[in-house]
Design an enzyme around this catalytic site. Structure first.
Site, mmCIF file in Angstrom:
data_model
loop_
_atom_site.group_PDB
_atom_site.id
_atom_site.type_symbol
_atom_site.label_atom_id
_atom_site.label_comp_id
_atom_site.label_asym_id
_atom_site.label_seq_id
_atom_site.Cartn_x
_atom_site.Cartn_y
_atom_site.Cartn_z
ATOM 1 C CG HIS A 249 -2.095 0.907 1.057
ATOM 2 N ND1 HIS A 249 -2.056 2.248 1.361
ATOM 3 C CD2 HIS A 249 -3.330 0.655 0.562
ATOM 4 C CE1 HIS A 249 -3.229 2.777 1.076
ATOM 5 N NE2 HIS A 249 -4.023 1.848 0.590
ATOM 6 C CD GLU A 308 -9.018 -3.861 -3.399
ATOM 7 O OE1 GLU A 308 -10.016 -4.414 -2.909
ATOM 8 O OE2 GLU A 308 -9.094 -2.846 -4.107
HETATM 9 N N1 CMC Z 1 3.965 -7.355 -4.748
HETATM 10 C C1 CMC Z 1 5.301 -7.334 -4.971
HETATM 11 N N2 CMC Z 1 6.067 -6.242 -4.849
HETATM 12 C C2 CMC Z 1 5.452 -5.132 -4.452
HETATM 13 C C3 CMC Z 1 4.086 -5.073 -4.190
HETATM 14 C C4 CMC Z 1 3.340 -6.245 -4.352
HETATM 15 N N3 CMC Z 1 2.016 -6.279 -4.113
HETATM 16 N N4 CMC Z 1 3.748 -3.818 -3.829
HETATM 17 C C5 CMC Z 1 4.873 -3.091 -3.875
HETATM 18 N N5 CMC Z 1 5.899 -3.885 -4.246
HETATM 19 C C6 CMC Z 1 7.283 -3.493 -4.399
HETATM 20 C C7 CMC Z 1 7.531 -2.798 -5.722
HETATM 21 O O1 CMC Z 1 7.837 -3.707 -6.741
HETATM 22 C C8 CMC Z 1 8.693 -1.900 -5.383
HETATM 23 O O2 CMC Z 1 9.865 -2.666 -5.365
HETATM 24 P P1 CMC Z 1 11.253 -2.034 -5.895
HETATM 25 O O3 CMC Z 1 11.497 -0.834 -5.016
HETATM 26 O O4 CMC Z 1 12.230 -3.131 -5.710
HETATM 27 O O5 CMC Z 1 10.996 -1.670 -7.313
HETATM 28 C C9 CMC Z 1 8.398 -1.491 -3.942
HETATM 29 O O6 CMC Z 1 7.580 -2.524 -3.399
HETATM 30 C C10 CMC Z 1 7.644 -0.190 -3.835
HETATM 31 O O7 CMC Z 1 6.567 -0.206 -4.752
HETATM 32 P P2 CMC Z 1 5.846 1.095 -5.309
HETATM 33 O O8 CMC Z 1 5.082 0.734 -6.523
HETATM 34 O O9 CMC Z 1 6.817 2.213 -5.408
HETATM 35 O O10 CMC Z 1 4.907 1.449 -4.119
HETATM 36 P P3 CMC Z 1 3.521 2.137 -4.219
HETATM 37 O O11 CMC Z 1 3.303 2.842 -2.966
HETATM 38 O O12 CMC Z 1 3.395 2.956 -5.451
HETATM 39 O O13 CMC Z 1 2.560 0.882 -4.377
HETATM 40 C C11 CMC Z 1 0.586 -0.312 -4.659
HETATM 41 C C12 CMC Z 1 1.304 0.768 -3.853
HETATM 42 C C13 CMC Z 1 -0.760 -0.594 -3.989
HETATM 43 C C14 CMC Z 1 0.352 0.196 -6.067
HETATM 44 C C15 CMC Z 1 1.435 -1.602 -4.666
HETATM 45 O O14 CMC Z 1 1.693 -2.058 -3.357
HETATM 46 C C16 CMC Z 1 0.822 -2.705 -5.503
HETATM 47 O O15 CMC Z 1 0.970 -2.714 -6.724
HETATM 48 N N6 CMC Z 1 0.068 -3.680 -4.863
HETATM 49 C C17 CMC Z 1 -0.603 -4.711 -5.622
HETATM 50 C C18 CMC Z 1 -1.931 -4.190 -6.153
HETATM 51 C C19 CMC Z 1 -2.963 -4.036 -5.053
HETATM 52 O O16 CMC Z 1 -3.136 -4.903 -4.199
HETATM 53 N N7 CMC Z 1 -3.681 -2.893 -5.107
HETATM 54 C C20 CMC Z 1 -4.711 -2.568 -4.133
HETATM 55 C C21 CMC Z 1 -4.262 -1.470 -3.214
HETATM 56 S S1 CMC Z 1 -5.306 -1.301 -1.772
HETATM 57 C C22 CMC Z 1 -6.773 -0.662 -2.415
HETATM 58 C C23 CMC Z 1 -6.663 0.788 -2.712
HETATM 59 O O17 CMC Z 1 -6.721 1.599 -1.773
HETATM 60 O O18 CMC Z 1 -6.519 1.095 -3.897
#
Ligand code: CMC
Length: 366
Positions: A249, A308
């Site tokens: 998240h 989710e």
């Molecule tokens: N699985 C594997 N790696 C992950 C995941 C995940 N679910 N989430 C983040 N990471 C890794 C990402 O690859 C990155 O690694 P690196 O620094 O080595 O490249 C690091 O963690 C940081 O990721 P980010 O994309 O910069 O972080 P963010 O804050 O933009 O991501 C997120 C938030 C929700 C988009 C992400 O955690 C994700 O894609 N989760 C899976 C999709 C999901 O479950 N979405 C629902 C979110 S909750 C409902 C809502 O409020 O929308």
């Protein structure tokens, strides 16, 4: 090319003041207008939660919202006539969006209630027409969640099932400045109207990094199949560079409190519905394996279960198809989008950030 000073993804940027909800990512707490989300999920009906969100934004808000929301469901059902089989076979959230786009724009309570009723009425109709069944008209006397299940199935749902959907809708009604709410606020800031703001919210919600995640959670559980295969499957997915849906998240650095609220609702639902407990046991094993492997692979980035993961299990147990999960999310979140749109509108300020130009400075025209 010089390094851009832009805040990519607006991470850490405070872009609004809101009295609607507070997401405390360190403590793992969500407060909605003063109430902890866990309390709202168990102690308030969805109609009460909608009232809580809309309070102060409409002078003509009735103290009991249930009859007005029931009447709005009946009114909005007229739009289902525009739904043909081709549209109904699209991704349900796209079909719902197309029908929402037919509603008039405006700022009044009448438009707000039509918009809140819309995904609740359109999603069951889309599912039924896609399955070759006639849509079922709303019953304005029923509570909102019970009516959604009745319109979907064509028969009344058990009280425990309606309670579980009601708890879900309350749990997801609002969540700070998430991507869809921000999109809705941007549109509201242009004074375009509530329908336009909700359409922006719906479009942002659709993406798999936001509200599109729970469908793929079911695909993951189905692909894993049995608990003993969880570690290998998860490791292979991460080796491919895939993200695990239902984990991670932007704000929470600990477990998303909504995950626990929904897990508790799911446990109650499994008991009352007689659903096979094996699915929940598989999900728990997959969750534990995922958390363990994510900790190993991303030691510097706390990644925990988000809303989710248990959304997917709860909605599946209610018999809703995974393709509909994002549209069901919108049934709850639309109330939050509308409250935020009104709050943004009250500031009178257009949202218009800047960008840093990183293209060529001067090019001679040929
Ligand atoms: N699985 C594997 N790696 C992950 C995941 C995940 N679910 N989430 C983040 N990471 C890794 C990402 O690859 C990155 O690694 P690196 O620094 O080595 O490249 C690091 O963690 C940081 O990721 P980010 O994309 O910069 O972080 P963010 O804050 O933009 O991501 C997120 C938030 C929700 C988009 C992400 O955690 C994700 O894609 N989760 C899976 C999709 C999901 O479950 N979405 C629902 C979110 S909750 C409902 C809502 O409020 O929308």
């Amino acid at each position: 090319m010089s390094q851009s000073p832009a805040h990519e993804g607006l991470e850490g940027v405070v872009a609004a003041r809101t009295a609607l909800s507070e997401v405390d990512g360190q403590a793992g707490r969500l407060i909605i207008r003063g109430y902890a989300v866990e309390d709202l999920a168990y102690r308030a009906g969805f109609e009460d939660v909608v009232h809580l969100l809309l309070d102060g934004f409409f002078d003509d808000l009735p103290s009991d919202l249930a009859p007005a929301l029931g009447a709005a469901r009946v009114r909005v059902f007229a739009e289902v006539a525009a739904l043909d089989e081709t549209l109904a076979r699209r991704d349900p959230v796209e079909a719902v969006r197309a029908l929402v786009a037919r509603l008039p724009d405006g700022e009044g309570l009448d438009v707000a209630l039509l918009l809140i009723a819309a995904p609740a009425v359109f999603t069951p109709a889309v599912l039924r027409i896609a399955a070759g069944q006639p849509p079922v008209a709303p019953d304005p006397a029923l509570p909102h969640a019970a009516d959604v299940l009745r319109m979907t199935r064509g028969a009344a749902a058990a009280a425990g099932e309606a309670r579980a959907l009601d708890a879900y809708l309350a749990t997801v009604c609002d969540h700070g400045l998430n991507a869809s709410t921000f999109a809705a606020r941007v549109v509201a800031s242009t004074r375009a109207g509530l329908t336009s703001a909700v359409l922006a919210g719906l479009s942002a919600l659709k993406g798999p990094l936001h509200g599109g995640a729970p469908g793929p959670v079911i695909e993951m559980l189905d692909a894993i199949g049995t608990a003993d295969k969880a570690e290998a499957w998860i490791s292979a997915a991460l080796d491919r560079g895939d993200r695990l849906m239902g984990f991670g998240h932007r704000i929470y650095r600990v477990r998303d409190p909504r995950a626990d609220a929904l897990k508790a609702a799911l446990r109650q639902l499994v008991q009352v519905s007689g659903a096979a407990p094996g699915r929940l046991a598989l999900a728990e094993a997959v969750e534990q394996a995922a958390l363990r492997i994510l900790r190993e692979r991303k030691p510097g980035r706390p990644l925990d279960t988000n809303v989710e993961f248990y959304t997917a299990l709860l909605l599946e147990t209610l018999g809703l198809p995974p393709a509909s999960f994002t549209a069901v999310f919108a049934m709850g979140r639309t109330a939050g989008w509308i409250a935020h749109a009104r709050e943004q509108r009250a500031t009178g300020k257009l949202i218009r950030p800047q960008s840093v130009y990183v293209g060529p400075r001067t090019k001679a025209a040929a």
